[in-house]
Write a protein that holds these residues in place. Structure first.
Motif, PDB file in Angstrom:
ATOM      1  N   ARG A  11       0.885  -1.173   0.000  1.00 17.79           N
ATOM      2  CA  ARG A  11       0.000   0.000   0.000  1.00 17.79           C
ATOM      3  C   ARG A  11       0.915   1.214   0.000  1.00 17.79           C
ATOM      4  N   ILE A  12       0.861   2.003  -1.083  1.00 22.70           N
ATOM      5  CA  ILE A  12       1.803   3.100  -1.261  1.00 22.70           C
ATOM      6  C   ILE A  12       1.057   4.423  -1.231  1.00 22.70           C
ATOM      7  N   ARG A  13       1.579   5.363  -0.448  1.00 16.45           N
ATOM      8  CA  ARG A  13       0.990   6.708  -0.378  1.00 16.45           C
ATOM      9  C   ARG A  13       1.286   7.414  -1.700  1.00 16.45           C
ATOM     10  N   LEU A  14       0.233   7.840  -2.392  1.00 13.63           N
ATOM     11  CA  LEU A  14       0.378   8.421  -3.717  1.00 13.63           C
ATOM     12  C   LEU A  14       1.227   9.690  -3.729  1.00 13.63           C
ATOM     13  N   ASN A  15       1.097  10.520  -2.708  1.00 14.13           N
ATOM     14  CA  ASN A  15       1.826  11.796  -2.732  1.00 14.13           C
ATOM     15  C   ASN A  15       3.324  11.642  -2.470  1.00 14.13           C
ATOM     16  N   THR A  16       3.791  10.423  -2.211  1.00 13.72           N
ATOM     17  CA  THR A  16       5.227  10.207  -2.013  1.00 13.72           C
ATOM     18  C   THR A  16       5.907   9.644  -3.258  1.00 13.72           C
ATOM     19  N   ILE A  17       5.136   9.234  -4.256  1.00 10.19           N
ATOM     20  CA  ILE A  17       5.696   8.620  -5.457  1.00 10.19           C
ATOM     21  C   ILE A  17       6.410   9.676  -6.294  1.00 10.19           C
ATOM     22  N   LYS A  18       7.675   9.427  -6.578  1.00 12.33           N
ATOM     23  CA  LYS A  18       8.470  10.345  -7.388  1.00 12.33           C
ATOM     24  C   LYS A  18       8.629   9.848  -8.825  1.00 12.33           C
TER      25      LYS A  18
END
Length: 137
Positions: A11-18
């Protein structure tokens, strides 16, 4: 608005994806190992495959060489119950497999291993980032 995306079991926080996308790679798999489909890296493959001149059971210096470790678990690899060592694996023990990989920052998801469609996941990420960019204009 969504805050997270599920990628496989992560589960990945979208606002942290670079960065994210699809890349191509080669996987080096050992067959007939105690663990089915043990994956090794290129260095392991090269040294185990190209240094093979004789069986490690017959040659003392190969017997005492370092064991090969599974890059996923860190545990020594066993083939037919014997610990595999560098320089001891004949060419027919390897499967060299091309694969596509979904990457999300430093996480990698091999298409041949995951139980989801990596193209659909990239499309889902594209929609999120396109929507996000429109909201900032």
């Amino acid at each position: 608005m969504k805050e997270f995306i599920r990628v496989g079991k992560d589960r990945i926080r979208l606002n942290t994806i670079k960065r994210y996308g699809i890349k191509y790679a080669v996987r080096y798999l050992l067959k007939n190992a105690d663990e089915i489909g043990v994956e090794t890296d290129r260095v392991t493959f090269d040294s185990a495959y190209t240094e093979c001149g004789a069986s490690w059971r017959e040659e003392e210096d190969i017997k005492t060489s370092e064991p090969i470790h599974d890059i996923n678990t860190g545990l020594p690899i066993k083939i037919n119950g014997e610990v595999a060592r560098y320089g001891c694996i004949p060419p027919n023990e390897f499967i060299v497999k091309k694969d596509r990989i979904l990457y999300v920052d430093d996480n990698e998801y091999f298409e041949s291993v995951v139980d989801f469609d990596i193209d659909e996941k990239v499309a889902e990420l594209d929609i999120y980032f396109l929507t996000l960019n429109r909201n900032f204009k």
